[in-house]
Design a protein around this motif. Structure first.
Motif, PDB file in Angstrom:
ATOM      1  N   GLN A 129      21.530 -15.217  34.409  1.00 29.39           N
ATOM      2  CA  GLN A 129      21.269 -13.849  33.975  1.00 29.39           C
ATOM      3  C   GLN A 129      22.464 -13.281  33.208  1.00 29.39           C
TER       4      GLN A 129
ATOM      5  N   ILE B 178      22.527 -14.697  29.672  1.00 26.92           N
ATOM      6  CA  ILE B 178      21.496 -14.111  28.819  1.00 26.92           C
ATOM      7  C   ILE B 178      21.897 -12.696  28.402  1.00 26.92           C
ATOM      8  N   GLU B 179      22.387 -11.909  29.353  1.00 21.33           N
ATOM      9  CA  GLU B 179      22.800 -10.541  29.037  1.00 21.33           C
ATOM     10  C   GLU B 179      23.962 -10.534  28.057  1.00 21.33           C
TER      11      GLU B 179
ATOM     12  N   MET C 131      17.077 -16.647  23.823  1.00 21.93           N
ATOM     13  CA  MET C 131      17.054 -17.084  25.211  1.00 21.93           C
ATOM     14  C   MET C 131      16.765 -18.576  25.345  1.00 21.93           C
TER      15      MET C 131
ATOM     16  N   LEU D  36      19.608 -21.124  26.181  1.00 20.37           N
ATOM     17  CA  LEU D  36      20.161 -20.915  27.517  1.00 20.37           C
ATOM     18  C   LEU D  36      19.219 -21.468  28.582  1.00 20.37           C
TER      19      LEU D  36
END
Length: 305
Positions: free
Chosen positions: A119, A122-123, A179, A182
């Motif tokens: 997470q 991705i952020e 995304m 990743l």
């Protein structure tokens, strides 16, 4: 008497005061007190800036048994990021554990750390892109029994798809393709599901409806992820739920119900999807007996209701 005899010598005795050494114990106590205060202030500051998910992760960390913490949260001896196992839990013969899904209530501590790291990556990738940065408020990350769920929500001001179609908006396409690399780094399988609001089509469910729309949007998202570099072999499930699974905090016509859900599946969940267990005749008899026993033990008032 002579004047000289009256002048006696004056002797001044000064008492030499020797201060005894009292030790430096008070200094050590003061230093310990200041260190404890500093640690308290740091903990309070970290708690004030951390999210609910991070605080739950810290609580999970300190509630882990000592033996599990020493072994890295994995009793199988596996060196994989997602804990595996085999017939003997003390050996790593086989990385996919044979786990009863009904007993697997939530991801383990090690899996939580793994998903939290994903997470964060991705952020970070979204934050570096000025266009994608505006979509951060339309994304939700949470951990479910299936794995890490990433929800991409619609709004009236910034819809992810063209109204009533599976045509992907340019910023949604850019988000999915950002995304994809990743997600592609992970060994986990991926599930994609499409959802709509409860606004019906003119023809109802006899023609093209929310069922087809949700499925088409899930497939359109799959194509964009593959175009962005996602390994097609990692895609395990693509499905559409129409308006049957609404957000808990939304009305049936809330635009946020129009969403795409990506789930990074836990290995045991993926195994259960690939190999669903089949109940034999004996299992059916046991289930029927359990149901009859439950009805017999249920109060008559509850049965009437």
């Amino acid at each position: 008497m002579s004047k000289g005899a009256d002048k006696r010598p004056i002797v001044i005795r000064r008492k030499k005061v020797v201060h005894a050494h009292h030790g430096g114990a008070w200094k050590i106590a003061l230093a310990d007190f200041m260190t404890a205060l500093m640690a308290l202030f740091l903990v309070l500051w970290i708690l004030s800036i951390s999210s609910d998910e991070q605080r739950r992760g810290v609580a999970e960390y300190f509630s882990t048994p000592l033996v599990t913490a020493i072994t890295g949260g994995d009793q199988s001896g596996s060196t994989r990021v997602i804990p595996g196992g085999g017939p003997d839990p003390t050996h790593s013969d086989g990385e996919r554990a044979r786990i009863d899904i009904s007993q697997h209530t939530r991801p383990s501590l090690q899996e939580r750390r793994f998903f939290t790291d994903l997470q964060a990556r991705i952020e970070s990738a979204i934050e570096q892109d000025p266009e994608l940065r505006q979509l951060r408020s339309q994304m939700r990350f949470d951990l479910t029994r299936e794995g890490l769920r990433i929800q991409l929500l619609d709004t009236d001001q910034r819809p992810m798809f063209e109204l009533g179609s599976d045509q992907v908006a340019p910023y949604m396409r850019s988000l999915l393709r950002t995304m994809a690399p990743l997600l592609n780094e992970l060994p986990n399988d991926l599930s994609i599901s499409g959802h709509t609001d409860s606004v019906p089509y003119a023809g109802g469910y006899r023609g093209y409806s929310n069922w087809e729309l949700s499925n088409d949007r899930a497939n359109a998202s799959r194509r964009e992820l593959v175009a962005g570099g996602l390994d097609p072999d990692q895609l395990l499930r693509v499905s559409g739920f129409a308006d049957r699974v609404l957000l808990p905090d939304a009305t049936p016509i809330d635009p946020r119900n129009r969403r795409i859900e990506l789930v990074v599946l836990l290995p045991e969940i993926a195994d259960a999807i690939r190999n669903p267990s089949v109940l034999g005749p004996q299992d059916l008899v046991e289930d029927e007996n359990s149901a009859i026993e439950a009805l017999e033990n249920m109060p008559q008032a509850d049965i009437a209701q």
